[in-house]
Design an enzyme around this catalytic site. Structure first.
Site, PDB file in Angstrom:
ATOM      1  CB  ALA A  29     -36.147 -51.323  34.817  1.00  0.00           C
ATOM      2  CG  HIS A  42     -27.199 -53.026  31.009  1.00  0.00           C
ATOM      3  ND1 HIS A  42     -28.454 -53.526  31.251  1.00  0.00           N
ATOM      4  CD2 HIS A  42     -26.437 -54.102  30.645  1.00  0.00           C
ATOM      5  CE1 HIS A  42     -28.456 -54.841  31.042  1.00  0.00           C
ATOM      6  NE2 HIS A  42     -27.245 -55.211  30.687  1.00  0.00           N
ATOM      7  CB  CYS A  50     -16.931 -36.837  21.227  1.00  0.00           C
ATOM      8  SG  CYS A  50     -16.645 -36.684  19.446  1.00  0.00           S
ATOM      9  CB  THR A  67     -34.288 -57.599  37.400  1.00  0.00           C
ATOM     10  OG1 THR A  67     -33.897 -58.206  36.157  1.00  0.00           O
ATOM     11  CG2 THR A  67     -33.841 -58.482  38.550  1.00  0.00           C
TER      12      THR A  67
HETATM   13  P1  CNA Z   1     -37.656 -55.192  33.019  1.00  0.00           P
HETATM   14  O1  CNA Z   1     -37.487 -56.333  32.072  1.00  0.00           O
HETATM   15  O2  CNA Z   1     -38.514 -54.057  32.595  1.00  0.00           O
HETATM   16  O3  CNA Z   1     -38.259 -55.835  34.358  1.00  0.00           O
HETATM   17  C1  CNA Z   1     -38.619 -55.064  35.461  1.00  0.00           C
HETATM   18  C2  CNA Z   1     -39.223 -55.992  36.509  1.00  0.00           C
HETATM   19  O4  CNA Z   1     -39.426 -55.236  37.671  1.00  0.00           O
HETATM   20  C3  CNA Z   1     -40.551 -56.592  36.099  1.00  0.00           C
HETATM   21  O5  CNA Z   1     -40.514 -57.994  36.301  1.00  0.00           O
HETATM   22  C4  CNA Z   1     -41.564 -55.940  37.063  1.00  0.00           C
HETATM   23  O6  CNA Z   1     -42.581 -56.834  37.473  1.00  0.00           O
HETATM   24  C5  CNA Z   1     -40.697 -55.551  38.217  1.00  0.00           C
HETATM   25  N1  CNA Z   1     -41.128 -54.344  38.934  1.00  0.00           N
HETATM   26  C6  CNA Z   1     -41.554 -53.161  38.408  1.00  0.00           C
HETATM   27  N2  CNA Z   1     -41.771 -52.261  39.382  1.00  0.00           N
HETATM   28  C7  CNA Z   1     -41.486 -52.901  40.551  1.00  0.00           C
HETATM   29  C8  CNA Z   1     -41.523 -52.512  41.915  1.00  0.00           C
HETATM   30  N3  CNA Z   1     -41.891 -51.275  42.287  1.00  0.00           N
HETATM   31  N4  CNA Z   1     -41.177 -53.424  42.857  1.00  0.00           N
HETATM   32  C9  CNA Z   1     -40.803 -54.681  42.507  1.00  0.00           C
HETATM   33  N5  CNA Z   1     -40.758 -55.108  41.236  1.00  0.00           N
HETATM   34  C10 CNA Z   1     -41.087 -54.228  40.275  1.00  0.00           C
HETATM   35  O7  CNA Z   1     -36.262 -54.594  33.481  1.00  0.00           O
HETATM   36  P2  CNA Z   1     -34.865 -55.335  33.723  1.00  0.00           P
HETATM   37  O8  CNA Z   1     -34.042 -54.409  34.509  1.00  0.00           O
HETATM   38  O9  CNA Z   1     -35.038 -56.713  34.176  1.00  0.00           O
HETATM   39  O10 CNA Z   1     -34.304 -55.397  32.226  1.00  0.00           O
HETATM   40  C11 CNA Z   1     -33.084 -54.987  31.957  1.00  0.00           C
HETATM   41  C12 CNA Z   1     -33.031 -53.697  31.120  1.00  0.00           C
HETATM   42  C13 CNA Z   1     -33.993 -52.623  31.514  1.00  0.00           C
HETATM   43  C14 CNA Z   1     -31.703 -53.093  31.362  1.00  0.00           C
HETATM   44  O11 CNA Z   1     -30.976 -53.132  30.182  1.00  0.00           O
HETATM   45  C15 CNA Z   1     -31.915 -51.634  31.797  1.00  0.00           C
HETATM   46  O12 CNA Z   1     -30.942 -50.785  31.281  1.00  0.00           O
HETATM   47  C16 CNA Z   1     -33.259 -51.312  31.290  1.00  0.00           C
HETATM   48  N6  CNA Z   1     -33.976 -50.168  31.907  1.00  0.00           N
HETATM   49  C17 CNA Z   1     -33.411 -49.410  32.882  1.00  0.00           C
HETATM   50  C18 CNA Z   1     -34.109 -48.340  33.450  1.00  0.00           C
HETATM   51  C19 CNA Z   1     -33.467 -47.509  34.531  1.00  0.00           C
HETATM   52  O13 CNA Z   1     -32.260 -47.297  34.510  1.00  0.00           O
HETATM   53  N7  CNA Z   1     -34.236 -47.032  35.508  1.00  0.00           N
HETATM   54  C20 CNA Z   1     -35.403 -48.053  33.009  1.00  0.00           C
HETATM   55  C21 CNA Z   1     -35.966 -48.855  31.985  1.00  0.00           C
HETATM   56  C22 CNA Z   1     -35.233 -49.913  31.452  1.00  0.00           C
END
Ligand code: CNA
Length: 243
Positions: free
Chosen positions: A25, A122, A130, A192
């Site tokens: 994310a 994901h 549907c 992540t």
């Molecule tokens: P998370 O657990 O929210 O971690 C995000 C990480 O990214 C954190 O450690 C932050 O410090 C880091 N971070 C945030 N912004 C930045 C940046 N600009 N540069 C560098 N690092 C940054 O998210 P994960 O993806 O690890 O967790 C998995 C989940 C989140 C998945 O199941 C996704 O589907 C889910 N998700 C997806 C989205 C999307 O599609 N954009 C949005 C929100 C959540």
């Protein structure tokens, strides 16, 4: 920004034509989509139910109205545009240096930036089906529905093609991802927290020469990486040249 580390990243990228990117994310926060675990992420906002509960399979089945209120408000960001990280990864693929993007994101921004080989672990908000007859619906249909989207053909409930908590991942996408990571020379992990399994476990298959981590917050894998960058990933990739 730590320019010495950017130089090291450039060298690693210049030296390989078998790079794989694994992201989450944090790759899309600079496109205006909140992540889950940052300070201004969705897990720190106050809702009637914890977000982990709302985006679970059982909650979707029990309270689809509540699910869709949260989902449409916080997870459907159809106007978001790719940032420099998405764009540079697409460029690296086009140049033959990057083999695949493996993402936990569901926003479709890698494809919007031009990436072709994208493993969506994901799923994607752009696909919806549907639950009764399998008819396909796009994200606009879901967004424009009042409350819970219903199938225009059979009246069944429409569900986004995203993997909710309690649901399994697609075996085919998992095994292709394993294979990309196992044969990669360079693995770049970015944006992540590496706490969501089984996705995060995929990086254990990496046997290549260089592991790079680009993440604002510390992760459990920092110690094992050859290069750790804590600057925003879009800003980092905007400094990289593709040759
Ligand atoms: P998370 O657990 O929210 O971690 C995000 C990480 O990214 C954190 O450690 C932050 O410090 C880091 N971070 C945030 N912004 C930045 C940046 N600009 N540069 C560098 N690092 C940054 O998210 P994960 O993806 O690890 O967790 C998995 C989940 C989140 C998945 O199941 C996704 O589907 C889910 N998700 C997806 C989205 C999307 O599609 N954009 C949005 C929100 C959540």
């Amino acid at each position: 920004m730590d320019m010495d580390k950017i130089r090291q990243l450039q060298e690693i990228i210049d030296g390989s034509d078998n790079i794989v990117f694994f992201g989450g994310a944090g790759v899309s926060t600079e496109s205006g989509i909140p992540d889950f675990r940052s300070q201004d992420g969705l897990y720190h906002m106050k809702y009637k139910y914890p977000p982990e509960t709302i985006i679970s399979h059982s909650f979707f089945m029990r309270k689809p109205e509540e699910f869709y209120r949260f989902y449409k408000d916080k997870m459907l960001a159809l106007d978001a545009q790719p940032n420099a990280a998405h764009r540079k990864l697409a460029e690296l693929e086009k140049a033959g240096k990057l083999k695949a993007v493996i993402t936990q994101n569901i926003d479709g921004l890698h494809q919007k930036a031009g990436s072709r080989e994208v493993m969506e672990l994901h799923g994607s908000v752009l696909r919806n089906y549907c639950t009764r007859c399998g008819e396909f619906y796009d994200a606009e249909y879901v967004k424009n529905s009042d409350s819970v989207p219903k199938c225009a053909k059979c009246g069944g409930m429409v569900k986004p093609d995203v993997v909710l908590y309690e649901e399994g991942l697609d075996n085919n996408i998992m095994s292709k991802s394993v294979s990309y990571i196992r044969s990669a020379d360079v693995l770049i992990i970015g944006g992540t927290s590496l706490v969501v399994y089984p996705a995060a476990g995929l990086i254990d298959y990496f046997r290549g020469s260089r592991l790079v981590l680009i993440n604002k917050g510390a992760t459990a894998r920092d110690a094992g990486a050859d290069l750790v960058i804590t600057d925003p990933i879009g800003e980092v990739f905007s400094q990289i040249r593709v040759s």
